[in-house]
Scaffold this motif. Structure first.
Motif, mmCIF file in Angstrom:
data_model
loop_
_atom_site.group_PDB
_atom_site.id
_atom_site.type_symbol
_atom_site.label_atom_id
_atom_site.label_comp_id
_atom_site.label_asym_id
_atom_site.label_seq_id
_atom_site.Cartn_x
_atom_site.Cartn_y
_atom_site.Cartn_z
ATOM 1 N N ILE A 5 -69.548 89.565 60.597
ATOM 2 C CA ILE A 5 -69.120 90.764 61.322
ATOM 3 C C ILE A 5 -70.047 91.933 61.039
ATOM 4 O O ILE A 5 -70.471 92.643 61.959
ATOM 5 C CB ILE A 5 -67.666 91.121 60.953
ATOM 6 C CG1 ILE A 5 -66.709 90.064 61.504
ATOM 7 C CG2 ILE A 5 -67.298 92.513 61.478
ATOM 8 C CD1 ILE A 5 -65.275 90.218 61.039
ATOM 9 N N SER A 6 -70.405 92.141 59.773
ATOM 10 C CA SER A 6 -71.237 93.293 59.421
ATOM 11 C C SER A 6 -72.642 93.196 60.015
ATOM 12 O O SER A 6 -73.300 94.212 60.239
ATOM 13 C CB SER A 6 -71.320 93.454 57.899
ATOM 14 O OG SER A 6 -72.066 92.410 57.314
ATOM 15 N N MET A 7 -73.098 91.959 60.302
ATOM 16 C CA MET A 7 -74.421 91.767 60.886
ATOM 17 C C MET A 7 -74.344 91.442 62.380
ATOM 18 O O MET A 7 -75.326 90.994 62.971
ATOM 19 C CB MET A 7 -75.138 90.632 60.150
ATOM 20 C CG MET A 7 -75.482 90.954 58.707
ATOM 21 S SD MET A 7 -76.591 92.387 58.573
ATOM 22 C CE MET A 7 -78.049 91.753 59.382
ATOM 23 N N ASN A 16 -66.456 74.737 55.505
ATOM 24 C CA ASN A 16 -65.506 75.270 54.530
ATOM 25 C C ASN A 16 -64.107 75.152 55.139
ATOM 26 O O ASN A 16 -63.813 75.807 56.143
ATOM 27 C CB ASN A 16 -65.825 76.732 54.199
ATOM 28 C CG ASN A 16 -64.968 77.286 53.071
ATOM 29 O OD1 ASN A 16 -63.817 76.910 52.911
ATOM 30 N ND2 ASN A 16 -65.524 78.196 52.292
ATOM 31 N N PRO A 17 -63.208 74.359 54.543
ATOM 32 C CA PRO A 17 -61.873 74.152 55.126
ATOM 33 C C PRO A 17 -61.005 75.399 55.112
ATOM 34 O O PRO A 17 -59.959 75.423 55.766
ATOM 35 C CB PRO A 17 -61.273 73.062 54.223
ATOM 36 C CG PRO A 17 -62.000 73.200 52.920
ATOM 37 C CD PRO A 17 -63.402 73.597 53.295
ATOM 38 N N LYS A 18 -61.444 76.447 54.426
ATOM 39 C CA LYS A 18 -60.630 77.644 54.293
ATOM 40 C C LYS A 18 -60.832 78.655 55.425
ATOM 41 O O LYS A 18 -60.061 79.607 55.549
ATOM 42 C CB LYS A 18 -60.901 78.328 52.951
ATOM 43 C CG LYS A 18 -60.358 77.560 51.755
ATOM 44 C CD LYS A 18 -58.848 77.472 51.822
ATOM 45 C CE LYS A 18 -58.250 76.714 50.676
ATOM 46 N NZ LYS A 18 -56.784 76.636 50.749
ATOM 47 N N GLU A 49 -61.812 86.634 65.549
ATOM 48 C CA GLU A 49 -61.726 85.197 65.824
ATOM 49 C C GLU A 49 -63.077 84.636 66.280
ATOM 50 O O GLU A 49 -63.440 83.500 65.931
ATOM 51 C CB GLU A 49 -60.650 84.933 66.875
ATOM 52 C CG GLU A 49 -59.235 85.178 66.364
ATOM 53 C CD GLU A 49 -58.179 84.887 67.408
ATOM 54 O OE1 GLU A 49 -58.564 84.557 68.549
ATOM 55 O OE2 GLU A 49 -56.988 84.985 67.075
ATOM 56 N N LYS A 50 -63.809 85.442 67.023
ATOM 57 C CA LYS A 50 -65.124 84.990 67.477
ATOM 58 C C LYS A 50 -66.078 84.854 66.295
ATOM 59 O O LYS A 50 -66.837 83.882 66.200
ATOM 60 C CB LYS A 50 -65.687 85.978 68.501
ATOM 61 C CG LYS A 50 -66.885 85.440 69.264
ATOM 62 C CD LYS A 50 -67.193 86.316 70.470
ATOM 63 C CE LYS A 50 -68.296 85.689 71.314
ATOM 64 N NZ LYS A 50 -68.579 86.504 72.536
ATOM 65 N N ALA A 51 -66.032 85.818 65.376
ATOM 66 C CA ALA A 51 -66.880 85.752 64.183
ATOM 67 C C ALA A 51 -66.515 84.542 63.326
ATOM 68 O O ALA A 51 -67.389 83.826 62.822
ATOM 69 C CB ALA A 51 -66.736 87.039 63.367
ATOM 70 N N ARG A 52 -65.225 84.287 63.186
ATOM 71 C CA ARG A 52 -64.773 83.135 62.411
ATOM 72 C C ARG A 52 -65.257 81.835 63.041
ATOM 73 O O ARG A 52 -65.682 80.910 62.338
ATOM 74 C CB ARG A 52 -63.247 83.142 62.307
ATOM 75 C CG ARG A 52 -62.682 81.999 61.462
ATOM 76 C CD ARG A 52 -61.194 82.131 61.270
ATOM 77 N NE ARG A 52 -60.467 82.117 62.534
ATOM 78 C CZ ARG A 52 -59.145 82.221 62.629
ATOM 79 N NH1 ARG A 52 -58.415 82.380 61.534
ATOM 80 N NH2 ARG A 52 -58.550 82.196 63.810
ATOM 81 N N ALA A 80 -65.188 81.800 52.113
ATOM 82 C CA ALA A 80 -64.780 81.918 53.515
ATOM 83 C C ALA A 80 -64.670 83.382 53.923
ATOM 84 O O ALA A 80 -65.115 83.781 55.007
ATOM 85 C CB ALA A 80 -63.447 81.204 53.735
ATOM 86 N N LEU A 81 -64.097 84.205 53.063
ATOM 87 C CA LEU A 81 -63.972 85.636 53.354
ATOM 88 C C LEU A 81 -65.336 86.280 53.539
ATOM 89 O O LEU A 81 -65.574 86.990 54.521
ATOM 90 C CB LEU A 81 -63.225 86.347 52.229
ATOM 91 C CG LEU A 81 -61.706 86.251 52.189
ATOM 92 C CD1 LEU A 81 -61.167 86.991 50.969
ATOM 93 C CD2 LEU A 81 -61.076 86.841 53.460
ATOM 94 N N TYR A 82 -66.223 86.038 52.585
ATOM 95 C CA TYR A 82 -67.542 86.663 52.671
ATOM 96 C C TYR A 82 -68.340 86.132 53.858
ATOM 97 O O TYR A 82 -69.101 86.885 54.488
ATOM 98 C CB TYR A 82 -68.321 86.453 51.374
ATOM 99 C CG TYR A 82 -68.029 87.498 50.333
ATOM 100 C CD1 TYR A 82 -68.348 88.835 50.547
ATOM 101 C CD2 TYR A 82 -67.439 87.163 49.122
ATOM 102 C CE1 TYR A 82 -68.085 89.803 49.596
ATOM 103 C CE2 TYR A 82 -67.166 88.122 48.152
ATOM 104 C CZ TYR A 82 -67.489 89.445 48.400
ATOM 105 O OH TYR A 82 -67.230 90.400 47.454
ATOM 106 N N GLY A 83 -68.173 84.861 54.186
ATOM 107 C CA GLY A 83 -68.873 84.310 55.337
ATOM 108 C C GLY A 83 -68.513 85.042 56.617
ATOM 109 O O GLY A 83 -69.386 85.397 57.423
ATOM 110 N N ILE A 84 -67.217 85.306 56.802
ATOM 111 C CA ILE A 84 -66.760 86.025 57.996
ATOM 112 C C ILE A 84 -67.137 87.494 57.918
ATOM 113 O O ILE A 84 -67.597 88.092 58.903
ATOM 114 C CB ILE A 84 -65.239 85.855 58.166
ATOM 115 C CG1 ILE A 84 -64.901 84.385 58.427
ATOM 116 C CG2 ILE A 84 -64.721 86.731 59.308
ATOM 117 C CD1 ILE A 84 -63.413 84.078 58.405
#
Length: 208
Positions: free
Chosen positions: A59-61, A131-133, A119-122, A51-55
Protein backbone atom coordinates in the motif's frame (compact mmCIF):
# COMPACT_ATOMS: atom_id res chain seq x y z
CA UNK A 1 7.16 15.81 -1.62
CA UNK A 2 7.73 14.88 2.02
CA UNK A 3 6.13 11.72 3.29
CA UNK A 4 3.55 11.86 6.08
CA UNK A 5 5.12 10.51 9.26
CA UNK A 6 2.34 9.44 11.61
CA UNK A 7 4.81 9.13 14.49
CA UNK A 8 4.98 12.94 14.30
CA UNK A 9 1.28 13.47 13.60
CA UNK A 10 0.36 11.46 16.71
CA UNK A 11 3.42 12.35 18.75
CA UNK A 12 1.46 12.23 22.03
CA UNK A 13 1.27 8.48 21.45
CA UNK A 14 4.38 7.47 19.55
CA UNK A 15 6.70 9.77 21.54
CA UNK A 16 5.42 8.91 25.01
CA UNK A 17 7.82 9.73 27.86
CA UNK A 18 10.00 7.05 29.45
CA UNK A 19 10.09 9.10 32.66
CA UNK A 20 6.43 9.83 33.31
CA UNK A 21 3.08 8.28 32.39
CA UNK A 22 0.34 10.37 30.76
CA UNK A 23 -3.34 10.03 29.87
CA UNK A 24 -4.08 10.93 26.25
CA UNK A 25 -7.04 10.84 23.89
CA UNK A 26 -6.28 8.57 20.96
CA UNK A 27 -8.42 9.47 17.92
CA UNK A 28 -10.38 7.09 15.75
CA UNK A 29 -7.86 5.34 13.48
CA UNK A 30 -7.89 2.51 10.98
CA UNK A 31 -5.50 -0.40 10.79
CA UNK A 32 -4.75 -3.55 8.92
CA UNK A 33 -4.92 -6.24 11.60
CA UNK A 34 -4.73 -9.95 12.26
CA UNK A 35 -5.75 -11.97 15.32
CA UNK A 36 -4.19 -15.04 16.86
CA UNK A 37 -3.45 -17.02 19.98
CA UNK A 38 -0.40 -18.50 21.65
CA UNK A 39 3.28 -17.78 21.97
CA UNK A 40 4.65 -14.60 20.37
CA UNK A 41 7.67 -16.53 19.09
CA UNK A 42 5.66 -19.12 17.18
CA UNK A 43 5.74 -19.64 13.41
CA UNK A 44 2.12 -18.44 13.17
CA UNK A 45 3.02 -15.22 14.98
CA UNK A 46 5.95 -14.63 12.64
CA UNK A 47 3.84 -15.36 9.56
CA UNK A 48 1.21 -12.92 10.83
CA UNK A 49 3.78 -10.13 11.13
CA UNK A 50 5.12 -10.90 7.65
CA UNK A 51 1.62 -10.82 6.19
CA UNK A 52 0.91 -7.43 7.77
CA UNK A 53 4.12 -5.87 6.53
CA UNK A 54 3.68 -7.38 3.07
CA UNK A 55 0.32 -5.64 2.67
CA UNK A 56 1.43 -2.44 4.41
CA UNK A 57 4.46 -1.97 2.16
CA UNK A 58 2.42 -2.78 -0.94
CA UNK A 59 0.00 0.00 0.00
CA UNK A 60 2.72 2.49 0.94
CA UNK A 61 4.45 1.91 -2.43
CA UNK A 62 1.23 1.87 -4.46
CA UNK A 63 2.15 5.14 -6.19
CA UNK A 64 4.76 3.12 -8.12
CA UNK A 65 2.37 0.30 -9.01
CA UNK A 66 0.12 0.82 -12.05
CA UNK A 67 -2.19 -1.92 -10.76
CA UNK A 68 -2.78 -0.16 -7.44
CA UNK A 69 -3.47 3.53 -7.96
CA UNK A 70 -5.31 4.72 -4.82
CA UNK A 71 -7.41 7.92 -5.15
CA UNK A 72 -6.16 10.83 -3.01
CA UNK A 73 -3.02 8.86 -2.18
CA UNK A 74 -0.33 10.67 -0.22
CA UNK A 75 3.09 9.16 0.34
CA UNK A 76 3.62 8.09 3.94
CA UNK A 77 6.13 6.40 6.19
CA UNK A 78 4.88 2.93 7.10
CA UNK A 79 3.81 3.15 10.79
CA UNK A 80 5.26 0.76 13.37
CA UNK A 81 3.82 -2.59 14.32
CA UNK A 82 1.36 -2.58 17.23
CA UNK A 83 -0.09 -5.33 19.37
CA UNK A 84 -3.22 -5.66 21.52
CA UNK A 85 -2.66 -8.27 24.22
CA UNK A 86 -5.13 -10.20 26.36
CA UNK A 87 -5.51 -13.79 27.54
CA UNK A 88 -7.84 -16.53 26.32
CA UNK A 89 -11.09 -16.40 28.33
CA UNK A 90 -9.45 -13.99 30.76
CA UNK A 91 -6.97 -16.61 32.01
CA UNK A 92 -4.33 -15.49 34.49
CA UNK A 93 -0.86 -15.27 32.97
CA UNK A 94 1.65 -16.90 35.33
CA UNK A 95 4.69 -15.35 33.67
CA UNK A 96 5.64 -18.66 32.05
CA UNK A 97 2.84 -20.20 29.99
CA UNK A 98 2.56 -17.98 26.90
CA UNK A 99 0.02 -20.30 25.30
CA UNK A 100 -2.70 -18.33 27.15
CA UNK A 101 -2.00 -15.19 25.11
CA UNK A 102 -4.58 -13.79 22.73
CA UNK A 103 -3.30 -11.07 20.43
CA UNK A 104 -4.19 -8.72 17.63
CA UNK A 105 -1.29 -7.39 15.58
CA UNK A 106 -1.87 -4.29 13.48
CA UNK A 107 -0.33 -1.46 11.46
CA UNK A 108 -2.07 1.89 11.14
CA UNK A 109 -3.31 2.92 7.68
CA UNK A 110 -4.24 6.38 6.37
CA UNK A 111 -7.90 7.32 5.87
CA UNK A 112 -7.59 7.20 2.07
CA UNK A 113 -7.03 3.42 2.17
CA UNK A 114 -10.54 2.06 1.55
CA UNK A 115 -11.72 -1.54 1.81
CA UNK A 116 -11.61 -1.83 -1.98
CA UNK A 117 -7.95 -0.86 -2.27
CA UNK A 118 -6.93 -2.79 0.82
CA UNK A 119 -8.37 -5.95 -0.75
CA UNK A 120 -6.65 -5.18 -4.03
CA UNK A 121 -3.29 -4.72 -2.27
CA UNK A 122 -3.80 -7.98 -0.39
CA UNK A 123 -4.57 -9.78 -3.64
CA UNK A 124 -1.46 -8.38 -5.33
CA UNK A 125 0.97 -9.35 -2.57
CA UNK A 126 -0.61 -12.76 -1.89
CA UNK A 127 -0.13 -13.64 -5.58
CA UNK A 128 3.60 -12.99 -5.22
CA UNK A 129 4.33 -14.43 -1.78
CA UNK A 130 3.24 -17.70 -0.22
CA UNK A 131 1.87 -16.89 3.22
CA UNK A 132 -1.34 -18.56 4.54
CA UNK A 133 -1.98 -15.59 6.83
CA UNK A 134 -2.73 -13.04 4.09
CA UNK A 135 -6.40 -14.08 4.00
CA UNK A 136 -6.75 -13.44 7.74
CA UNK A 137 -5.65 -9.80 7.58
CA UNK A 138 -8.54 -7.32 7.75
CA UNK A 139 -9.01 -3.57 7.54
CA UNK A 140 -10.47 -2.39 10.86
CA UNK A 141 -11.39 0.83 12.62
CA UNK A 142 -10.51 1.48 16.25
CA UNK A 143 -12.78 4.06 17.85
CA UNK A 144 -11.45 7.00 19.85
CA UNK A 145 -10.46 6.06 23.40
CA UNK A 146 -8.62 7.49 26.38
CA UNK A 147 -5.38 5.65 27.22
CA UNK A 148 -2.62 5.82 29.77
CA UNK A 149 0.68 5.68 27.88
CA UNK A 150 4.36 5.42 28.76
CA UNK A 151 7.56 4.45 26.99
CA UNK A 152 9.21 1.26 28.19
CA UNK A 153 12.91 0.84 27.49
CA UNK A 154 14.26 -2.66 27.89
CA UNK A 155 13.17 -6.27 27.69
CA UNK A 156 9.52 -7.25 27.32
CA UNK A 157 10.06 -9.32 30.47
CA UNK A 158 10.49 -6.15 32.56
CA UNK A 159 7.37 -4.34 31.34
CA UNK A 160 5.64 -5.03 34.67
CA UNK A 161 7.70 -2.27 36.31
CA UNK A 162 6.48 0.29 33.79
CA UNK A 163 2.88 -0.91 34.13
CA UNK A 164 3.09 -0.41 37.90
CA UNK A 165 4.26 3.17 37.35
CA UNK A 166 1.36 3.72 34.94
CA UNK A 167 -1.20 2.24 37.32
CA UNK A 168 0.03 4.46 40.16
CA UNK A 169 -0.27 7.51 37.90
CA UNK A 170 -3.80 6.54 36.88
CA UNK A 171 -4.98 6.18 40.49
CA UNK A 172 -3.35 9.42 41.62
CA UNK A 173 -5.02 11.36 38.81
CA UNK A 174 -8.59 10.16 39.24
CA UNK A 175 -8.72 7.50 36.53
CA UNK A 176 -9.23 3.74 36.59
CA UNK A 177 -7.85 1.00 34.39
CA UNK A 178 -10.78 -0.47 32.45
CA UNK A 179 -9.38 -3.98 31.84
CA UNK A 180 -6.24 -6.09 32.09
CA UNK A 181 -5.80 -5.90 28.30
CA UNK A 182 -2.98 -3.70 27.11
CA UNK A 183 -1.42 -2.44 23.91
CA UNK A 184 2.15 -2.16 22.72
CA UNK A 185 3.75 -0.14 19.93
CA UNK A 186 7.09 -1.53 18.81
CA UNK A 187 9.43 1.34 17.98
CA UNK A 188 12.41 -1.03 17.76
CA UNK A 189 12.85 -4.09 15.58
CA UNK A 190 12.96 -6.80 18.24
CA UNK A 191 14.62 -9.14 15.72
CA UNK A 192 17.67 -6.89 15.45
CA UNK A 193 17.89 -4.76 18.62
CA UNK A 194 19.26 -6.13 21.89
CA UNK A 195 16.57 -6.57 24.54
CA UNK A 196 18.00 -3.93 26.91
CA UNK A 197 17.64 -1.25 24.22
CA UNK A 198 14.14 -2.03 22.96
CA UNK A 199 11.73 0.91 22.88
CA UNK A 200 8.06 -0.01 23.33
CA UNK A 201 5.13 2.31 23.99
CA UNK A 202 2.81 0.67 26.52
CA UNK A 203 -0.86 1.66 26.77
CA UNK A 204 -4.09 0.61 28.42
CA UNK A 205 -7.58 2.07 28.28
CA UNK A 206 -8.74 4.20 31.22
CA UNK A 207 -12.01 5.67 32.41
CA UNK A 208 -12.95 8.29 34.96
Amino acid sequence: MDKIDYKKVYSMLYKASAKKAAVVDIPTLQFIAIRGEGEPGSDLFTQSIQALYGIAYTISMSHANDDLQIPNFQRFVCPPLEGHWSTINGAEYDGVDQSVFEWELRIMMPEFVSEKYFEKARSIVSAKKNNPKFDEVALITRESKKHCVMMHIGSFDTEIKTFKTMETYVKENGYRRKSRDHEEIYLSDFRRVSSDKLKTVLAFEVGE
